[in-house]
Design a protein around this motif. Structure first.
Motif, mmCIF file in Angstrom:
data_model
loop_
_atom_site.group_PDB
_atom_site.id
_atom_site.type_symbol
_atom_site.label_atom_id
_atom_site.label_comp_id
_atom_site.label_asym_id
_atom_site.label_seq_id
_atom_site.Cartn_x
_atom_site.Cartn_y
_atom_site.Cartn_z
ATOM 1 N N GLN A 277 0.819 -1.205 0.000
ATOM 2 C CA GLN A 277 0.000 0.000 0.000
ATOM 3 C C GLN A 277 0.858 1.263 0.000
ATOM 4 O OE1 GLN A 277 -3.059 0.650 -0.433
ATOM 5 N NE2 GLN A 277 -4.200 -1.226 -0.086
ATOM 6 N N LEU A 278 1.990 1.219 0.687
ATOM 7 C CA LEU A 278 2.870 2.389 0.733
ATOM 8 C C LEU A 278 3.549 2.640 -0.612
ATOM 9 C CD1 LEU A 278 4.614 1.844 4.201
ATOM 10 C CD2 LEU A 278 2.686 3.347 3.672
ATOM 11 N N ARG A 279 3.644 1.594 -1.421
ATOM 12 C CA ARG A 279 4.301 1.707 -2.725
ATOM 13 C C ARG A 279 3.296 1.644 -3.876
ATOM 14 N NH1 ARG A 279 8.122 4.685 -1.662
ATOM 15 N NH2 ARG A 279 10.159 3.864 -1.093
ATOM 16 N N GLY A 280 2.110 2.183 -3.660
ATOM 17 C CA GLY A 280 1.132 2.302 -4.742
ATOM 18 C C GLY A 280 0.591 0.986 -5.237
ATOM 19 N N ARG A 287 1.588 -6.834 -8.033
ATOM 20 C CA ARG A 287 0.737 -5.652 -7.914
ATOM 21 C C ARG A 287 -0.650 -6.120 -7.499
ATOM 22 N NH1 ARG A 287 0.176 -0.441 -8.888
ATOM 23 N NH2 ARG A 287 2.190 -0.169 -9.913
ATOM 24 N N ILE A 288 -1.136 -5.584 -6.367
ATOM 25 C CA ILE A 288 -2.458 -6.012 -5.892
ATOM 26 C C ILE A 288 -3.552 -5.012 -6.263
ATOM 27 C CG2 ILE A 288 -1.620 -7.507 -4.050
ATOM 28 C CD1 ILE A 288 -2.112 -5.194 -2.088
ATOM 29 N N ILE A 289 -3.206 -3.726 -6.398
ATOM 30 C CA ILE A 289 -4.142 -2.717 -6.890
ATOM 31 C C ILE A 289 -3.340 -1.664 -7.645
ATOM 32 C CG2 ILE A 289 -5.968 -2.969 -5.171
ATOM 33 C CD1 ILE A 289 -4.757 -0.544 -3.705
ATOM 34 N N SER A 290 -4.039 -0.815 -8.388
ATOM 35 C CA SER A 290 -3.363 0.244 -9.132
ATOM 36 C C SER A 290 -2.936 1.367 -8.193
ATOM 37 C CB SER A 290 -4.285 0.810 -10.206
ATOM 38 O OG SER A 290 -5.358 1.529 -9.604
ATOM 39 N N GLU A 291 -2.021 2.173 -8.662
ATOM 40 C CA GLU A 291 -1.586 3.319 -7.865
ATOM 41 C C GLU A 291 -2.736 4.284 -7.622
ATOM 42 O OE1 GLU A 291 2.004 6.675 -7.813
ATOM 43 O OE2 GLU A 291 1.953 5.107 -9.343
ATOM 44 N N ALA A 292 -3.596 4.448 -8.639
ATOM 45 C CA ALA A 292 -4.747 5.345 -8.485
ATOM 46 C C ALA A 292 -5.689 4.840 -7.393
ATOM 47 C CB ALA A 292 -5.495 5.473 -9.807
ATOM 48 N N SER A 293 -5.884 3.522 -7.325
ATOM 49 C CA SER A 293 -6.749 2.962 -6.287
ATOM 50 C C SER A 293 -6.139 3.139 -4.907
ATOM 51 C CB SER A 293 -7.000 1.477 -6.556
ATOM 52 O OG SER A 293 -7.797 1.292 -7.707
ATOM 53 N N ALA A 294 -4.822 2.928 -4.819
ATOM 54 C CA ALA A 294 -4.139 3.114 -3.526
ATOM 55 C C ALA A 294 -4.289 4.551 -3.047
ATOM 56 C CB ALA A 294 -2.668 2.738 -3.659
ATOM 57 N N GLU A 295 -4.172 5.500 -3.957
ATOM 58 C CA GLU A 295 -4.323 6.908 -3.588
ATOM 59 C C GLU A 295 -5.761 7.218 -3.182
ATOM 60 O OE1 GLU A 295 -2.941 9.139 -6.904
ATOM 61 O OE2 GLU A 295 -0.814 8.731 -6.496
ATOM 62 N N GLU A 296 -6.731 6.634 -3.859
ATOM 63 C CA GLU A 296 -8.131 6.873 -3.509
ATOM 64 C C GLU A 296 -8.444 6.332 -2.118
ATOM 65 O OE1 GLU A 296 -12.122 7.992 -3.637
ATOM 66 O OE2 GLU A 296 -10.409 8.636 -4.847
ATOM 67 N N MET A 297 -7.841 5.205 -1.752
ATOM 68 C CA MET A 297 -8.087 4.634 -0.436
ATOM 69 C C MET A 297 -7.530 5.521 0.664
ATOM 70 S SD MET A 297 -7.410 0.593 -1.195
ATOM 71 C CE MET A 297 -8.120 0.031 0.347
ATOM 72 N N GLY A 342 7.900 5.228 2.212
ATOM 73 C CA GLY A 342 7.811 3.778 2.191
ATOM 74 C C GLY A 342 8.192 3.146 3.504
ATOM 75 N N HIS A 343 8.260 3.931 4.588
ATOM 76 C CA HIS A 343 8.584 3.409 5.906
ATOM 77 C C HIS A 343 7.303 3.070 6.661
ATOM 78 C CE1 HIS A 343 12.495 4.620 4.895
ATOM 79 N NE2 HIS A 343 12.590 5.760 5.561
ATOM 80 N N GLY A 344 7.351 2.004 7.470
ATOM 81 C CA GLY A 344 6.174 1.639 8.238
ATOM 82 C C GLY A 344 6.498 0.612 9.301
ATOM 83 N N VAL A 345 5.490 0.307 10.124
ATOM 84 C CA VAL A 345 5.654 -0.678 11.186
ATOM 85 C C VAL A 345 4.309 -1.332 11.447
ATOM 86 C CG1 VAL A 345 5.234 1.038 13.003
ATOM 87 C CG2 VAL A 345 6.505 -1.052 13.545
ATOM 88 N N TYR A 346 4.361 -2.619 11.764
ATOM 89 C CA TYR A 346 3.151 -3.363 12.113
ATOM 90 C C TYR A 346 3.447 -4.143 13.394
ATOM 91 C CZ TYR A 346 -1.172 -5.923 11.756
ATOM 92 O OH TYR A 346 -2.430 -6.407 12.007
ATOM 93 N N ILE A 347 2.574 -3.996 14.402
ATOM 94 C CA ILE A 347 2.804 -4.581 15.723
ATOM 95 C C ILE A 347 1.575 -5.384 16.150
ATOM 96 C CG2 ILE A 347 3.406 -4.125 18.128
ATOM 97 C CD1 ILE A 347 4.532 -1.437 17.245
ATOM 98 N N MET A 348 1.814 -6.545 16.778
ATOM 99 C CA MET A 348 0.737 -7.377 17.305
ATOM 100 C C MET A 348 1.066 -7.779 18.738
ATOM 101 S SD MET A 348 0.188 -9.833 13.956
ATOM 102 C CE MET A 348 -1.583 -9.922 13.699
ATOM 103 N N SER A 349 0.009 -8.031 19.530
ATOM 104 C CA SER A 349 0.190 -8.450 20.909
ATOM 105 C C SER A 349 -0.989 -9.311 21.341
ATOM 106 C CB SER A 349 0.294 -7.230 21.833
ATOM 107 O OG SER A 349 0.324 -7.622 23.189
ATOM 108 N N ASN A 350 -0.733 -10.242 22.257
ATOM 109 C CA ASN A 350 -1.808 -11.094 22.771
ATOM 110 C C ASN A 350 -2.274 -10.641 24.145
ATOM 111 O OD1 ASN A 350 0.658 -11.933 23.859
ATOM 112 N ND2 ASN A 350 0.015 -14.072 24.074
#
Length: 479
Positions: A277-280, A287-297, A342-350
């Motif tokens: 998602q960060l890379r369009g 490629r899972i979606i177009s850059e235009a779709s990523a921007e619309e989201m 293009g930087h990001g982080v994803y965290i999970m915890s129980n």
């Protein structure tokens, strides 16, 4: 990686999620982004401190740098009683961060020309399931939480042998309560309806569609996400709450609104999706979606609230970020990313009460990725509160509305001898006095102090204390 035995914290539930991230902070000077090893070392130290001080059983993290998953780490225990360490192969609940994936699946069908974002829901579902008076409710309304619909959300204990509500039953019990497009109301049931739309339009089961068209192209080896395979169950973290500074195991549950976030993955799996998602819309060769779709989201929908299609937006330290939190009983998650770098982080915890720690931890990680040198995180250990009595007459001086932002108001009310606060779009929470001006919450790890700008003057503001932050809310109007 170091693994620590958990310790402690008092019960806390998510409250004002993500608010601290949305409030503006001064822009920090940009310097060269440090090596990933340096970022990892700093994050490890903070995670170990959090686990040691709070008793959160486990925290698992994945860092995205320049659009690639650059590092993962997992700490603590997936199973406290059996002392089973959490690893990078441990599965946790994504919670509502998976709404971004569900919205992406809808965008894929839009790109194929099968539907549009402005196609009415009632035009897609079977005629007998159409919601009365809701012919103008579109997919865009559903995905942006502006549908004006309200329906039931059913939570079923995993071992009760009770079946969750079907999408057809959910549709039959959903009603229109407001004009679509006028008011933001967080809506888990709307994402269950979006999941039903995906199944109806694609002709595939929701789980199968998402695995085949989003997850597996990103390199996630999975057949189903809402129903863990036997191999996944071997690596599944157990859910806990926190009480008396110790983790307490709780029952596992499942939701009928599973497309809204009752999904099980690893942080690296969701980090791949975030990176795309960060890379369009692109990760590696996929490629899972177009850059235009990523921007619309990522575009603010309707009234300009900080929410697009399946994801929130905020300005943090002068950076435009996307973000989402997630939580079901016994689990919490946090996703933050910056499309520009293009930087990001994803965290999970129980732990069901870990949101107060992993939200600030995610923002701390982003600061490190931006080359900043943030201060160490504050302690998230619980504080024991002792209740005292205050008069109804004194509390009536506090009754009123207090604005943290123009769109986010905390209402203070009294019902008989009980005192309550209620934030915009959230349920009412009871508060208890520990002094004449200080009140705490038992259901939520947060407290409030009422203040006056001058001795003996009227009450002018309150200060919300949560997650190491102190946020002032100004009183609105006159008593």
């Amino acid at each position: 990686m170091a693994r620590l035995a958990p310790r402690a914290v008092q019960i806390m539930l998510a409250f004002l999620l993500g608010l601290a991230a949305a409030r503006l902070a001064p822009a920090a000077a940009q310097i060269t982004t440090p090596e990933v090893e340096t970022v990892a070392t700093r994050l490890e130290a903070e995670i170990e401190k959090i686990l040691r001080e709070t008793g959160i059983p486990a925290i698992s993290i994945a860092v995205v740098r320049d659009g690639e998953v650059a590092w993962t780490g997992s700490y603590g225990y997936a199973n406290v009683g059996a002392q089973v360490p959490a690893t990078t192969e441990t599965y946790f609940s994504t919670g509502s961060t998976f709404k971004f994936v569900t919205a992406t699946a809808v965008m894929q069908l839009v790109e194929k020309g099968d539907i549009t974002l402005d196609t009415p829901l009632n035009d897609i579902v079977a005629a007998e399931l159409a919601i009365e008076g809701a012919d103008d409710v579109t997919l865009r309304h559903l995905l942006s939480h502006h549908s004006g619909l309200r329906g039931p959300v059913n939570i079923v204990p995993l071992w009760s042998r009770e079946a969750p509500m079907s999408p057809e039953s959910l549709l039959s019990k959903t009603e229109r309560v407001d004009e679509p497009g006028t008011e933001f109301r967080y809506c888990n049931e709307c994402y269950a309806l979006a999941g039903h739309v995906i199944e109806t339009v694609s002709g595939r089961a929701y789980d199968e569609y998402v695995a085949e068209n989003i997850l597996r192209p990103l390199g996630v080896d999975i057949e189903m996400a809402s129903i863990p395979s036997p191999q996944m169950v071997e690596h599944l973290a157990l859910p806990y709450n926190l009480a008396g500074n110790a983790p307490v195991p709780i029952g596992q549950v499942r939701y009928d609104v599973f497309a809204a976030g009752d999904i099980y993955l690893r942080p690296a799996d969701m980090a791949r999706f975030l990176a795309a998602q960060l890379r369009g819309g692109v990760y590696g060769d996929a490629r899972i979606i177009s850059e235009a779709s990523a921007e619309e989201m990522r575009r603010r929908q309707f009234d300009g609230r900080n929410y697009g299609l399946g994801v929130g937006m905020a300005d943090f330290n002068g950076h435009a970020i996307i973000n989402h939190s997630g939580g079901i009983p016994g689990f919490n998650s946090r996703m933050v990313g910056e499309p520009e770098t293009g930087h990001g982080v994803y965290i999970m915890s129980n732990s069901g009460q870990s949101a107060r720690a992993i939200g600030p931890l995610a923002r701390y990680a982003m600061q490190l990725l931006w080359g900043e040198d943030p201060d160490p995180l504050p302690s998230f250990a619980s504080v024991e509160h002792v209740e005292v009595e205050v008069s109804r007459e004194l509390f009536d001086e506090y009754v009123g509305d207090y604005a943290l932002t123009p769109e986010f108001v905390i209402s203070v009310t009294r019902v008989g001898g009980r005192f309550f606060v209620q934030a915009t779009g959230q349920g009412r929470v009871e508060i208890f006095a520990e002094s004449e001006t200080d009140f705490f919450m038992r259901a939520v790890e947060a407290s409030i102090t009422f203040g006056r700008d001058e001795d003996g003057g009227p009450v002018t503001h309150l200060v919300l204390h949560q997650g190491g932050a102190n946020q002032r809310a100004e009183r609105q109007g006159k008593r």
